[in-house]
Design an enzyme around this catalytic site. Structure first.
Site, PDB file in Angstrom:
ATOM      1  N   ASP A 244      52.489   2.350  32.978  1.00 21.73           N
ATOM      2  CA  ASP A 244      51.176   2.613  33.587  1.00 21.73           C
ATOM      3  C   ASP A 244      50.259   1.478  33.132  1.00 21.73           C
ATOM      4  O   ASP A 244      49.419   1.662  32.260  1.00 21.73           O
ATOM      5  CB  ASP A 244      50.683   3.993  33.097  1.00 21.73           C
ATOM      6  CG  ASP A 244      49.429   4.454  33.792  1.00 21.73           C
ATOM      7  OD1 ASP A 244      49.243   4.133  34.974  1.00 21.73           O
ATOM      8  OD2 ASP A 244      48.620   5.140  33.141  1.00 21.73           O
TER       9      ASP A 244
ATOM     10  N   CYS B 296      45.993   2.787  39.037  1.00 23.66           N
ATOM     11  CA  CYS B 296      44.891   3.500  39.671  1.00 23.66           C
ATOM     12  C   CYS B 296      44.127   2.468  40.513  1.00 23.66           C
ATOM     13  O   CYS B 296      42.910   2.398  40.484  1.00 23.66           O
ATOM     14  CB  CYS B 296      43.997   4.210  38.663  1.00 23.66           C
ATOM     15  SG  CYS B 296      43.548   3.216  37.262  1.00 23.66           S
TER      16      CYS B 296
HETATM   17  C1  SAM Z   1      45.993   2.281  32.634  1.00 24.55           C
HETATM   18  S1  SAM Z   1      46.027   2.199  30.911  1.00 24.55           S
HETATM   19  C2  SAM Z   1      47.201   3.428  30.446  1.00 24.55           C
HETATM   20  C3  SAM Z   1      46.631   4.785  30.387  1.00 24.55           C
HETATM   21  C4  SAM Z   1      47.574   5.827  29.791  1.00 24.55           C
HETATM   22  N1  SAM Z   1      48.790   5.938  30.564  1.00 24.55           N
HETATM   23  C5  SAM Z   1      46.864   7.163  29.729  1.00 24.55           C
HETATM   24  O1  SAM Z   1      47.128   8.015  30.570  1.00 24.55           O
HETATM   25  O2  SAM Z   1      46.002   7.317  28.846  1.00 24.55           O
HETATM   26  C6  SAM Z   1      46.898   0.704  30.633  1.00 24.55           C
HETATM   27  C7  SAM Z   1      47.178   0.451  29.163  1.00 24.55           C
HETATM   28  O3  SAM Z   1      48.148  -0.587  29.088  1.00 24.55           O
HETATM   29  C8  SAM Z   1      47.896  -1.302  27.927  1.00 24.55           C
HETATM   30  N2  SAM Z   1      48.616  -2.574  27.941  1.00 24.55           N
HETATM   31  C9  SAM Z   1      48.391  -3.678  28.684  1.00 24.55           C
HETATM   32  N3  SAM Z   1      49.263  -4.653  28.386  1.00 24.55           N
HETATM   33  C10 SAM Z   1      50.087  -4.148  27.429  1.00 24.55           C
HETATM   34  C11 SAM Z   1      51.174  -4.668  26.682  1.00 24.55           C
HETATM   35  N4  SAM Z   1      51.609  -5.913  26.876  1.00 24.55           N
HETATM   36  N5  SAM Z   1      51.771  -3.890  25.759  1.00 24.55           N
HETATM   37  C12 SAM Z   1      51.338  -2.618  25.559  1.00 24.55           C
HETATM   38  N6  SAM Z   1      50.315  -2.062  26.222  1.00 24.55           N
HETATM   39  C13 SAM Z   1      49.688  -2.826  27.141  1.00 24.55           C
HETATM   40  C14 SAM Z   1      46.377  -1.432  27.899  1.00 24.55           C
HETATM   41  O4  SAM Z   1      45.908  -1.691  26.598  1.00 24.55           O
HETATM   42  C15 SAM Z   1      45.973  -0.036  28.376  1.00 24.55           C
HETATM   43  O5  SAM Z   1      45.772   0.835  27.300  1.00 24.55           O
END
Ligand code: SAM
Length: 278
Positions: A38, A138
């Site tokens: 996600d 989203c």
């Molecule tokens: C849309 S949010 C996820 C929301 C989560 N699924 C929830 O329902 O609370 C996207 C997340 O991906 C994380 N993210 C982006 N790149 C990433 C990476 N390389 N490794 C781990 N997390 C990552 C961001 O920090 C963010 O918290």
């Protein structure tokens, strides 16, 4: 959030790690059966984000001319409409920003985001025992949704490892019944020889639109599966190339792509990574 959803006994939260730096061939990641991806996205489906511009209110000292107070308005009992304020220059700037978001700036932002999302999705495909990957955003933009999925399906990695889209008829009842599906016109060209048609793929996506009778935010999700993981692992074992049984430090058993533990420079990852056993 996991705890609130009642999932703490089933989900291990491994916070503060960069997903792109995990080596899928090393323990414990080599045993992961399913990934819920996600990733960061434009958030354009979130009600109240993109469609609620900051309201810049006129201020007296910024050239705003107060209307002379009307005697009529002082009269009790009269329900007069509020006069429209004179149009302040700041509002023009807001309109300009809104226009940029639908033009050049937006295109550039979507390009960067979708390249990153594809990187993450392809990395998810590398986990040797994974049988399922979900990809969700989203975002309302096809660039971050249908386009990313088709690029991923067309990749040599997906084809070699046998990743395909979970068809609508294979989905759980609630998802199968949901009427809002992918945008057919946005499914792009699948490589010749693809085992699935564009119709099948767009029908497999689940979309939610904002501002519709369903009362949802904008959302997109696609499920990927592969059928014969154990067979593929057994075959690789017999050739001595299974990542689990090997001592190599990178999972790049792909001739097409060298995995170097890539990551976006300077990005702070404060996310959680969930590992879900299949
Ligand atoms: C849309 S949010 C996820 C929301 C989560 N699924 C929830 O329902 O609370 C996207 C997340 O991906 C994380 N993210 C982006 N790149 C990433 C990476 N390389 N490794 C781990 N997390 C990552 C961001 O920090 C963010 O918290």
């Amino acid at each position: 959030m996991v705890e609130r959803a009642g999932g703490k006994d089933h989900v291990k939260v491994k916070a503060g790690q960069d997903f792109l730096k995990l080596d899928p061939g090393k323990q414990p990641w080599d045993d992961i059966g399913a990934l819920l991806l996600d990733p960061s996205c434009s958030g354009s489906g979130i009600v109240g984000r993109d469609d609620m511009p900051t309201l810049v209110l006129p201020e007296k000292h910024a050239g705003f001319v107060d209307r002379p107070k009307s005697k009529k308005r002082k009269r009790k009992g009269l329900n007069l409409p509020t006069p429209a304020p004179e149009h302040p220059a700041e509002l023009d700037e807001e309109i300009q920003l809104a226009e940029d978001q639908s033009g050049e700036k937006l295109r550039g932002r979507l390009e960067a985001l979708s390249a990153f999302q594809l990187k993450l999705l392809l990395h998810a495909f590398r986990f040797p025992r994974a049988k399922r990957v979900t990809y969700s955003t989203c975002s309302i933009h096809a660039e971050e949704n249908e386009h990313v999925v088709v690029k991923a399906l067309n990749s040599p990695l997906a084809q070699q490892r046998g990743w395909r889209i979970l068809r609508r008829d294979e989905q759980v009842p609630g998802m199968k019944a949901w009427d809002v599906r992918g945008r057919m016109g946005e499914c792009g060209d699948l490589l010749p020889g693809s085992i699935q048609t564009s119709e099948e793929i767009s029908e497999a996506y689940i979309r939610c639109n904002k501002g519709t009778k369903e009362g949802t935010q904008g959302f997109f999700v696609a499920g990927f599966v592969r059928d014969n993981v154990d067979g593929a692992i057994a075959e690789a074992d017999s050739e001595g190339t299974t990542p689990r049984s090997s001592t190599r430090s990178s999972p790049s058993d792909e001739p097409d792509e060298e995995w170097e533990g890539f990551s976006d420079e300077g990005s702070t990852v404060n996310s959680m990574l969930m590992s879900i056993d299949s």
